[in-house]
Scaffold this motif. Sequence first.
Motif, PDB file in Angstrom:
ATOM      1  N   THR A 123      -6.373   8.162  -5.229  1.00  0.00           N
ATOM      2  CA  THR A 123      -7.409   7.972  -4.043  1.00  0.00           C
ATOM      3  C   THR A 123      -6.983   6.571  -3.372  1.00  0.00           C
ATOM      4  O   THR A 123      -6.733   5.686  -3.814  1.00  0.00           O
ATOM      5  N   SER A 124      -6.886   6.747  -1.980  1.00  0.00           N
ATOM      6  CA  SER A 124      -6.457   5.428  -1.410  1.00  0.00           C
ATOM      7  C   SER A 124      -7.725   5.237  -0.340  1.00  0.00           C
ATOM      8  O   SER A 124      -8.147   6.119   0.362  1.00  0.00           O
ATOM      9  N   GLY A 125      -7.690   3.804  -0.205  1.00  0.00           N
ATOM     10  CA  GLY A 125      -8.560   3.513   1.060  1.00  0.00           C
ATOM     11  C   GLY A 125      -7.647   2.443   1.866  1.00  0.00           C
ATOM     12  O   GLY A 125      -6.741   1.919   1.573  1.00  0.00           O
ATOM     13  N   ARG A 239      -9.463  -2.456 -12.436  1.00  0.00           N
ATOM     14  CA  ARG A 239      -9.795  -1.253 -11.747  1.00  0.00           C
ATOM     15  C   ARG A 239     -10.539  -1.491 -10.416  1.00  0.00           C
ATOM     16  O   ARG A 239     -11.516  -2.384 -10.352  1.00  0.00           O
ATOM     17  N   SER A 240     -10.459  -0.679  -9.448  1.00  0.00           N
ATOM     18  CA  SER A 240     -11.345  -0.924  -8.129  1.00  0.00           C
ATOM     19  C   SER A 240     -12.584  -0.470  -8.444  1.00  0.00           C
ATOM     20  O   SER A 240     -12.868   0.527  -9.217  1.00  0.00           O
ATOM     21  N   GLY A 241     -13.651  -0.980  -7.928  1.00  0.00           N
ATOM     22  CA  GLY A 241     -14.950  -0.676  -7.991  1.00  0.00           C
ATOM     23  C   GLY A 241     -15.276   0.591  -7.293  1.00  0.00           C
ATOM     24  O   GLY A 241     -16.073   1.489  -8.099  1.00  0.00           O
ATOM     25  N   ASP A 242     -14.450   1.183  -6.481  1.00  0.00           N
ATOM     26  CA  ASP A 242     -14.741   2.597  -5.887  1.00  0.00           C
ATOM     27  C   ASP A 242     -13.765   3.466  -6.500  1.00  0.00           C
ATOM     28  O   ASP A 242     -13.381   4.421  -5.818  1.00  0.00           O
ATOM     29  N   ALA A 243     -13.037   3.298  -7.615  1.00  0.00           N
ATOM     30  CA  ALA A 243     -11.984   4.136  -8.219  1.00  0.00           C
ATOM     31  C   ALA A 243     -10.886   4.399  -7.110  1.00  0.00           C
ATOM     32  O   ALA A 243     -10.142   5.347  -7.444  1.00  0.00           O
ATOM     33  N   TYR A 244     -10.565   3.189  -6.479  1.00  0.00           N
ATOM     34  CA  TYR A 244      -9.213   3.609  -5.610  1.00  0.00           C
ATOM     35  C   TYR A 244      -8.026   3.219  -6.420  1.00  0.00           C
ATOM     36  O   TYR A 244      -8.175   2.381  -7.345  1.00  0.00           O
ATOM     37  N   TRP A 247      -5.120   0.263  -2.081  1.00  0.00           N
ATOM     38  CA  TRP A 247      -6.005  -0.455  -0.837  1.00  0.00           C
ATOM     39  C   TRP A 247      -5.055  -0.996   0.187  1.00  0.00           C
ATOM     40  O   TRP A 247      -4.333  -1.843  -0.226  1.00  0.00           O
ATOM     41  N   TYR A 267      -4.266  -0.834  -7.872  1.00  0.00           N
ATOM     42  CA  TYR A 267      -5.308  -1.168  -8.990  1.00  0.00           C
ATOM     43  C   TYR A 267      -4.655  -0.443  -9.978  1.00  0.00           C
ATOM     44  O   TYR A 267      -4.051   0.407 -10.252  1.00  0.00           O
ATOM     45  N   THR A 304      -7.176  11.623  -0.363  1.00  0.00           N
ATOM     46  CA  THR A 304      -6.799  11.710  -1.795  1.00  0.00           C
ATOM     47  C   THR A 304      -5.487  12.407  -1.930  1.00  0.00           C
ATOM     48  O   THR A 304      -5.604  13.703  -1.422  1.00  0.00           O
TER      49      THR A 304
END
Length: 336
Positions: A123-125, A239-244, A247, A267, A304
């Motif tokens: 997953t990417s933001g 780990r990214s807090g938002d499970a990314y 980013w 991450y 995603t």
Amino acid sequence: MNPEQTTEENDHHIRELKQKINILSELENHSTDKVNKLQESNKNLKEKLQQKSLSLKETVQEKIFLDEMSKNEISKIQAIRKKYYLTIAVAGIVLAGVIVPYSLYVVTLVGEEYRVQDVELVTSGYVIQNLKGDTIDTWLSWRLVEGDIMHVNIVDGHKFPEKAEIIKNAILSTETIEIDNSLLHKGPKGTTSVYYLGWAGALEKSSETPTSFFIPTKFDVTESASGAGDITIRLSTDRSGDAYSGWTKSIADETQNQILKSEIIIYDVDNLTDNQLTTIMRHEFGHALGLAHSSDPEDLMAPTVTTEFPYISECDVDAIVGLYDGAKKSEVICEK
Ligand SMILES: [Zn+2]
């Protein structure tokens, strides 16, 4: 009757008798001779007959022998013929068995070897900020002049040399692959599309189309802790807090729709497989160039990444062309 007369008569009789005897004897001799001759000829005949019979037997024997031989020959020929036809039939079956699956194999599996199984749910933001630090939602692109080289810095590359190599390859590779459209539900089996393993190859392709802004094609990838660079890449074990997994933040001059700098963070880098790292890198670099997400869930630029073929698509190439030619939108629109 006088005696003289009687004697004379007797003599005559005797003579006659003698003559008869002679004749008889002659006759007998003659008949014996005849019998002998007959016996002889009979014997000859018998012999001849025996010979004839013998030769006849031989002939019959020979005929039987020849018959036997020709029967053998015929059955041999038939056996050979049978073998021949059987061979042809078997060859036909074998060929059919080979050709059909082979053509199916060819049709189905063009690009199948590029399937990666362990990408699932990368997953990417991404976010765009203006110079004041506010989040903005607009289209952006780099403004280069011809010959400009983009500087890419893998900031933590020295800590993760193997990961740095994977990242470099996702940026610099010019390798292309061909994948059957049916594998990505883009078209019928037997039709294919080209995909790019690295952005350098994809951007070279994009730049074949004339655009109003220069499409970046030249990259200089370094590993410097200084943090300098047009595009920076940080590798984090956090780990990214938002499970990314990745980013990207682009800093923009929003008045010009111009990207000034793009920062990528990867991450949980220790726990990414090579395929996941390659995939997330390809995806984030697309953001760093100005692309938003794709309308196609099977595309590399989907929010995603779920595709088992996470390569740079012709659709991504077209989106770059549009973005750098003033289409004023950064979304990747893929037609299926
Ligand atoms: Zn993304």
